[in-house]
Design a protein around this motif. Structure first.
Motif, mmCIF file in Angstrom:
data_model
loop_
_atom_site.group_PDB
_atom_site.id
_atom_site.type_symbol
_atom_site.label_atom_id
_atom_site.label_comp_id
_atom_site.label_asym_id
_atom_site.label_seq_id
_atom_site.Cartn_x
_atom_site.Cartn_y
_atom_site.Cartn_z
ATOM 1 N N ASP A 205 -28.267 0.339 -43.165
ATOM 2 C CA ASP A 205 -29.133 0.742 -42.058
ATOM 3 C C ASP A 205 -29.041 -0.236 -40.885
ATOM 4 O O ASP A 205 -29.194 0.164 -39.728
ATOM 5 C CB ASP A 205 -30.590 0.839 -42.527
ATOM 6 N N GLY A 206 -28.807 -1.517 -41.202
ATOM 7 C CA GLY A 206 -28.757 -2.517 -40.145
ATOM 8 C C GLY A 206 -27.398 -2.721 -39.524
ATOM 9 O O GLY A 206 -27.291 -3.267 -38.422
ATOM 10 N N ILE A 207 -26.333 -2.267 -40.226
ATOM 11 C CA ILE A 207 -24.979 -2.503 -39.720
ATOM 12 C C ILE A 207 -24.767 -1.831 -38.371
ATOM 13 O O ILE A 207 -24.190 -2.413 -37.443
ATOM 14 C CB ILE A 207 -23.935 -2.024 -40.745
ATOM 15 N N ILE A 208 -25.210 -0.597 -38.248
ATOM 16 C CA ILE A 208 -24.985 0.155 -37.011
ATOM 17 C C ILE A 208 -26.176 -0.057 -36.056
ATOM 18 O O ILE A 208 -26.887 0.877 -35.695
ATOM 19 C CB ILE A 208 -24.758 1.644 -37.301
ATOM 20 N N CYS A 209 -26.359 -1.322 -35.670
ATOM 21 C CA CYS A 209 -27.413 -1.684 -34.705
ATOM 22 C C CYS A 209 -28.798 -1.213 -35.148
ATOM 23 O O CYS A 209 -29.623 -0.795 -34.323
ATOM 24 C CB CYS A 209 -27.082 -1.140 -33.316
ATOM 25 N N TYR A 210 -29.025 -1.237 -36.432
ATOM 26 C CA TYR A 210 -30.319 -0.873 -37.029
ATOM 27 C C TYR A 210 -30.707 0.596 -36.781
ATOM 28 O O TYR A 210 -31.868 0.972 -36.966
ATOM 29 C CB TYR A 210 -31.428 -1.796 -36.512
ATOM 30 N N PHE A 215 -33.503 6.709 -38.629
ATOM 31 C CA PHE A 215 -33.189 8.059 -39.083
ATOM 32 C C PHE A 215 -34.430 8.885 -39.440
ATOM 33 O O PHE A 215 -34.446 10.092 -39.203
ATOM 34 C CB PHE A 215 -32.219 8.009 -40.271
ATOM 35 N N PRO A 216 -35.473 8.308 -40.060
ATOM 36 C CA PRO A 216 -36.650 9.136 -40.397
ATOM 37 C C PRO A 216 -37.325 9.788 -39.198
ATOM 38 O O PRO A 216 -38.117 10.720 -39.371
ATOM 39 C CB PRO A 216 -37.593 8.128 -41.077
ATOM 40 N N LEU A 225 -30.598 5.775 -44.118
ATOM 41 C CA LEU A 225 -29.282 5.885 -44.744
ATOM 42 C C LEU A 225 -29.321 5.384 -46.187
ATOM 43 O O LEU A 225 -28.645 5.927 -47.059
ATOM 44 C CB LEU A 225 -28.257 5.093 -43.927
ATOM 45 N N ALA A 226 -30.122 4.353 -46.443
ATOM 46 C CA ALA A 226 -30.269 3.865 -47.816
ATOM 47 C C ALA A 226 -30.881 4.934 -48.713
ATOM 48 O O ALA A 226 -30.494 5.079 -49.878
ATOM 49 C CB ALA A 226 -31.123 2.603 -47.832
#
Length: 237
Positions: A205-210, A215-216, A225-226
Motif C-alpha cells: 500500500d505504501g510503495i505506490i506513494c501510499y 483504495f477504500p 491492496l493488502a
C-alpha cells in the motif's frame, strides 16, 4: 255373542312366509356400486410426490440487520457481495489505526526521552550567533532504555495485530471503533499468522506513494491492496 266376520278385501294380505322387510322392486335409494368412500391405495397419509425442487440461490445475500458482519455462506458458495455501505468506511479505519499506533509510539517516545535526558548533550552556537547545533551521545542507561521500550513496542504490535486481531478479528483500535477484519470467504477471523502477513502486506500500500491506503475511498468492498492480497474485508461488529 259373536262378532260378524269382516268383509273381504278391506285389509292387505299378510306378508309372505319368512317375514322381514322386502325393498320395493326397482325403486328407492340404490347404494353406489362398491359402496362408500374409496380410500387411497395402501391406506393412510400419502406424501406429496417427490420432485426436483430448485436449490436456494447462492451468494448475493442481503445485508444483515443492525450492521452485523454478515452471514457465513454455505460450503462451496461464492463469497458474499454486500453493498458498499456494509463495509467499514475509510475514515473509521484511519481512526482505528491512530488508536493502535499510540501505545507503540508512546513506548518508543519514553525510551528516547530517557536516552536524551541521561546522554551527553553538547550544544554549540554558530559563528553568526543565530544558529545552535546540538549533539547527543547516549549513555549506557539511555541505550538500555531505548532497547527495552522498542522491544516492548514490538511485542505490543505483534500481540495487537497478530494474536488479538487474528483470533477475534479486532485490534485495540478496531474494537474501539466497532469493526473487525474477516476473511471474505468464511467471514471468520484469519488467524495469527495470516494477520501478521496482512500487516506486512501493507508495504504494498505504501510503495505506490501510499495510494494503496486510499483504495477504500472508491473500492466496492472498501479494501486496501493488502486486503485484496489477503482476501480480507473490514465489517462492523
Amino acid at each position: 255373542m259373536t262378532q260378524p266376520p269382516s268383509p273381504p278385501g278391506e285389509y292387505p294380505p299378510p306378508p309372505p312366509s319368512g317375514g322381514g322387510y322386502q325393498p320395493p322392486q326397482g325403486g328407492g335409494y340404490q347404494p353406489p356400486q362398491g359402496g362408500g368412500y374409496q380410500p387411497p391405495q395402501g391406506g393412510g397419509y400419502q406424501p406429496p410426490p417427490q420432485g426436483n425442487y430448485p436449490p436456494p440461490p447462492q451468494g448475493n445475500y442481503p445485508p444483515p440487520p443492525s450492521g452485523q458482519a454478515g452471514y457465513p455462506p454455505p460450503p462451496g458458495a461464492p463469497a458474499q457481495v454486500l453493498p458498499k455501505e456494509s463495509y467499514t468506511p475509510w475514515f473509521t479505519r484511519v481512526l482505528a489505526w491512530i488508536i493502535d499506533t499510540l501505545p507503540a509510539a508512546i513506548l518508543a517516545g519514553i525510551g528516547q526521552g530517557i536516552a536524551i535526558a541521561t546522554g551527553d548533550n553538547d550544544c554549540v552556537t554558530s559563528s553568526t550567533g543565530y544558529e545552535i547545533y546540538c549533539s547527543s551521545s547516549y549513555s549506557g542507561v539511555g541505550i538500555l532504555a531505548v532497547a527495552v521500550t522498542y522491544i516492548a513496542a514490538l511485542a505490543y504490535v505483534v500481540w495487537n495485530y497478530g494474536y488479538r486481531q487474528g483470533t477475534t478479528g479486532s485490534s485495540v483500535g478496531k474494537s474501539v471503533m466497532k469493526f473487525k477484519v474477516v476473511s471474505e470467504k468464511t467471514w471468520q477471523p484469519i488467524g495469527f499468522g495470516p494477520s501478521i502477513v496482512r500487516q506486512i502486506a501493507h508495504v504494498v500500500d505504501g510503495i505506490i506513494c501510499y495510494i494503496g491506503y486510499l483504495f477504500p475511498l472508491w473500492d466496492a468492498k472498501r479494501q486496501t491492496l493488502a486486503d485484496k492480497i489477503m482476501t480480507t474485508v473490514c465489517v462492523p461488529l
